[in-house]
Each structure stands twice: as C-alpha cells, then as structure tokens.
Design a protein around this motif. Structure first.
Motif, PDB file in Angstrom:
ATOM      1  N   CYS A   1       6.410   9.541  -2.005  1.00 16.59           N
ATOM      2  CA  CYS A   1       5.297   9.283  -1.090  1.00 16.59           C
ATOM      3  C   CYS A   1       5.725   9.617   0.335  1.00 16.59           C
ATOM      4  O   CYS A   1       6.812   9.226   0.769  1.00 16.59           O
TER       5      CYS A   1
ATOM      6  N   GLY B   1       4.937   8.549   3.195  1.00 15.17           N
ATOM      7  CA  GLY B   1       5.193   7.435   4.095  1.00 15.17           C
ATOM      8  C   GLY B   1       6.534   6.770   3.895  1.00 15.17           C
ATOM      9  O   GLY B   1       6.979   5.994   4.752  1.00 15.17           O
TER      10      GLY B   1
ATOM     11  N   THR C   1       2.220  14.109   6.396  1.00 16.85           N
ATOM     12  CA  THR C   1       1.760  12.782   6.822  1.00 16.85           C
ATOM     13  C   THR C   1       0.399  12.854   7.509  1.00 16.85           C
ATOM     14  O   THR C   1      -0.222  11.813   7.734  1.00 16.85           O
TER      15      THR C   1
ATOM     16  N   GLU D   1      -2.042  10.978   5.608  1.00 15.19           N
ATOM     17  CA  GLU D   1      -1.946   9.524   5.584  1.00 15.19           C
ATOM     18  C   GLU D   1      -2.516   8.879   6.853  1.00 15.19           C
ATOM     19  O   GLU D   1      -2.425   7.663   7.017  1.00 15.19           O
TER      20      GLU D   1
ATOM     21  N   GLU E   1      -9.801  14.179  -2.237  1.00 16.82           N
ATOM     22  CA  GLU E   1      -8.390  14.000  -1.888  1.00 16.82           C
ATOM     23  C   GLU E   1      -7.546  15.126  -2.491  1.00 16.82           C
ATOM     24  O   GLU E   1      -6.642  15.661  -1.838  1.00 16.82           O
TER      25      GLU E   1
ATOM     26  N   SER F   1      -5.626  17.884  -0.171  1.00 14.18           N
ATOM     27  CA  SER F   1      -4.164  17.889  -0.307  1.00 14.18           C
ATOM     28  C   SER F   1      -3.651  19.272  -0.689  1.00 14.18           C
ATOM     29  O   SER F   1      -2.673  19.771  -0.109  1.00 14.18           O
TER      30      SER F   1
ATOM     31  N   TYR G   1      -6.903   2.432   0.059  1.00 14.86           N
ATOM     32  CA  TYR G   1      -6.118   1.221  -0.139  1.00 14.86           C
ATOM     33  C   TYR G   1      -6.882  -0.005   0.365  1.00 14.86           C
ATOM     34  O   TYR G   1      -7.709   0.089   1.272  1.00 14.86           O
TER      35      TYR G   1
ATOM     36  N   GLY H   1       3.037   4.128   6.526  1.00 13.78           N
ATOM     37  CA  GLY H   1       2.357   5.233   7.170  1.00 13.78           C
ATOM     38  C   GLY H   1       1.205   4.823   8.070  1.00 13.78           C
ATOM     39  O   GLY H   1       1.268   3.845   8.810  1.00 13.78           O
TER      40      GLY H   1
ATOM     41  N   THR I   1      -5.194   6.064   2.739  1.00 18.09           N
ATOM     42  CA  THR I   1      -4.428   6.076   1.504  1.00 18.09           C
ATOM     43  C   THR I   1      -3.082   6.707   1.796  1.00 18.09           C
ATOM     44  O   THR I   1      -2.793   7.094   2.939  1.00 18.09           O
ATOM     45  N   VAL I   2      -2.239   6.800   0.799  1.00 16.03           N
ATOM     46  CA  VAL I   2      -0.952   7.452   0.966  1.00 16.03           C
ATOM     47  C   VAL I   2      -0.975   8.772   0.215  1.00 16.03           C
ATOM     48  O   VAL I   2      -1.787   8.968  -0.693  1.00 16.03           O
ATOM     49  N   ASN I   3      -0.104   9.679   0.608  1.00 14.11           N
ATOM     50  CA  ASN I   3      -0.036  10.966  -0.060  1.00 14.11           C
ATOM     51  C   ASN I   3       1.296  11.075  -0.785  1.00 14.11           C
ATOM     52  O   ASN I   3       2.353  10.990  -0.173  1.00 14.11           O
ATOM     53  N   CYS I   4       1.224  11.246  -2.072  1.00 16.38           N
ATOM     54  CA  CYS I   4       2.420  11.222  -2.917  1.00 16.38           C
ATOM     55  C   CYS I   4       2.481  12.490  -3.761  1.00 16.38           C
ATOM     56  O   CYS I   4       1.955  12.521  -4.878  1.00 16.38           O
TER      57      CYS I   4
END
Length: 336
Positions: free
Chosen positions: A86, A88, A98, A101, A113, A117, A146, A170, A230-233
C-alpha cells in the motif's frame, strides 16, 4: 575427442531443455490471510497456470516472505517476483502513486478506482518512480471509501473526533487531523491488538479489512458516510523477472490482468459488501451518519489543503505533480 549423438538422443536432450526452459515458478508476497483484498492475485495465479498448461505457477505466501511494509524492498532485490503493498505504508518510496490517496477525490465505485489507477500507473513519471525499485506496476487493488470503526463513546458530530486516536494512513490520516483526530500509521496486521490494548480507539479501513483483521469484534460504532478517501495498494512485479519471461508466459500474465480485476470487483461487490451489514448487526454495532453540512465542512477543510501540499512537495521532488493531480481529478469529473 568428439562425441556424436544419434538423432533420438538429440531430440530427447532438446526436449529436456525445452521443458526446463518453459517451466516458470514465481513467489508472491502478500500478508494477512486470503480475503477480498487478495482475490485478484489468487485469480491471476489461477488464470496464468491454466493458460500455460501449468508451466507458469505462482506460490502465494501470506506473510512468509516479507512484512507488508518491506514488500517493495523485497521486489527491488529480487527476493520474490510479485508483491502487493500500500502506497501509504511508505509514501517516500512511491510518491507518485500517493496522488491516488489524497482525501475527498470523489471516486465513487471500484470500477472507477480501477480505471483511474491504471491510468496513473501507465504515466511515464510513475513508471520511472517505481523503476527505482526495479518494480513494474501490474494492477491495483480497488477499494471502496474508508470509514471508521471505533470503541468507546459513539461520536455524534465531527467535533467528537477531537483527540481520538485513529489508525489512518496517507491522505485519510491527513484528513482526520483536520477534525482534531490523532492519526497513527500502522500496518493492518497490527491494528486489532492496538485497539484491544487501547493504543488506538478507532481504525480506518474498507469493510473487508474490518472483517478480516477483527476490528469489529469489540467495536461499538461505525461511520457510514465520512468517506474521506481510500488507499492505493498496487500489485507489482520485479522488472527483471518480467523481462525474463518467455513471450508466451508474459502474454499469459499481462493478458490475465483484466480478467483478474473483473473477478475481484465482482467478488468485492457481491460477496464482501453483502456480508458487511449482517456482520455489523450481529455484533450490535451502531451506525453513525453525519449531517451533510458537517461532511461538506470536513471536505472543505481537508481536500484542498492536502492537494496543494501534495503538489508542492512532489513538484519539489521533480515529479509532474500538478499534471498527475489534474489527470486524476479530471477523470473523476468526467465520471471515468
């Protein structure tokens, strides 16, 4: 002294070399346990094996190869061929991604998303950023917005977040700071123990992670509509390993990404989200919904300052930060 081999012997020897050349085995570093978050990796391994008749296989490890915060380092030295991480967890190592994020970007679906991405991953500056780690971005792990699960008194307004310790990484962590919360960055596998011991009072996750990592087991409340981001993984591969694949195996890998992501999104939408409401109800967890004006004020306080700070910081690194930000927000505005 010369040795001459008969035709049958030469054919047998060639067949042996061909078999050895065709067989490819990759190690894949994930963490936690198999869950919605990893279903695209599992599906990818399945598809690649099928398409190559079992000649290209992936050994998926959940924590046995590396910690989640060190997966990118492992990729860089070729300790394994594929990994998930991830952004972050170590923003200084992957500053370009980032941008995904940042708080309150307005991404509304997993499909959106995914598309945004993949567009960011394809940008030359982003590819160069990850190339510093000998990594090639393969696919995202699209996640919904989230929200927070917490213990203790149920917040009735955003003012109640003042002083609240929350696991948030993040841009989400930056957003929570604007309403007085105290964000702490820790890996997903550490969160349950931190909540149980009182180190933190709340955690910011997507629904699948709240279920997988047990944050709902002793929780009292859940926010339904903070939606700070949200987070980017991403899933990445070691570039040398990718380049060394035969054409057939490389085509099998890259040609399976879309199908793996299709499967992932369907699984998340139909399986994970269907289980989320009942999981809250079974545990008597109170749903907290904030007034629209409070959410609007939260967004106003968090979004623009975070974006401008990100652009300034990453422009100074030499990244085309404004261009990346404009691309993301433009795609959101277009409903991509």
């Amino acid at each position: 002294m010369k040795t001459y081999l008969g035709g049958a012997a030469v054919a047998a020897l060639a067949m042996g070399f061909a078999t050895e050349t065709l067989a490819t085995e990759w190690n894949v570093s994930l963490w936690g346990k198999r869950r919605a978050f990893t279903e695209h990796v599992e599906k990818l391994a399945e598809l690649v094996s099928e398409k190559t008749g079992g000649e290209f296989t992936m050994n998926i490890s959940y924590g046995g190869l590396s910690s989640n915060r060190e997966n990118l380092d492992g990729i860089s030295i070729g300790a394994f061929e594929m990994a998930q991480f991830c952004a972050g967890y170590h923003p200084d190592k992957n500053p370009s991604i980032t941008v995904l994020e940042l708080p309150f970007l307005g991404v509304s679906t997993l499909e959106q998303e995914r598309e945004i991405s993949m567009a960011v991953y394809a940008h030359p500056a982003v590819a160069a950023d990850l190339a510093r780690w000998n990594a090639t971005l393969l696919m995202p792990s699209p996640l919904p917005q989230y929200n927070l699960v917490g213990v203790g008194d149920t917040p009735s307004s955003l003012a109640d977040f003042e002083g609240l310790s929350v696991r948030a990484t993040g841009g989400i962590g930056a957003a929570m700071e604007t309403v007085g919360a105290v964000p702490t960055s820790m890996s997903a596998t550490e969160v349950r123990q931190a909540m149980d011991s009182g180190v933190i009072k709340s955690a910011s996750f997507a629904p699948h992670a709240h279920m997988s990592f047990g944050t709902i087991e002793n929780a009292n409340w859940w926010t339904t509509n903070l939606n700070p981001g949200t987070v980017n993984c991403p899933v990445v591969v070691n570039t040398d390993a990718l380049d060394s694949l035969s054409d057939a195996h490389r085509d099998a890998l890259l040609g399976s990404v879309d199908e793996a992501l299709d499967y992932y999104i369907e699984y998340y939408n139909n399986e994970t989200m269907a289980a989320w409401g009942p999981a809250l109800d079974e545990r008597g967890i109170e749903r907290v919904t904030f007034a629209p004006e409070e959410i609007a004020a939260f967004k106003a306080a968090a979004a623009e300052p975070a974006a401008q700070d990100w652009i300034a910081e990453n422009s100074a690194r030499g990244l085309p930060a404004q261009e990346l930000y404009d691309m993301v927000t433009g795609m959101v505005a277009e409903g991509s």
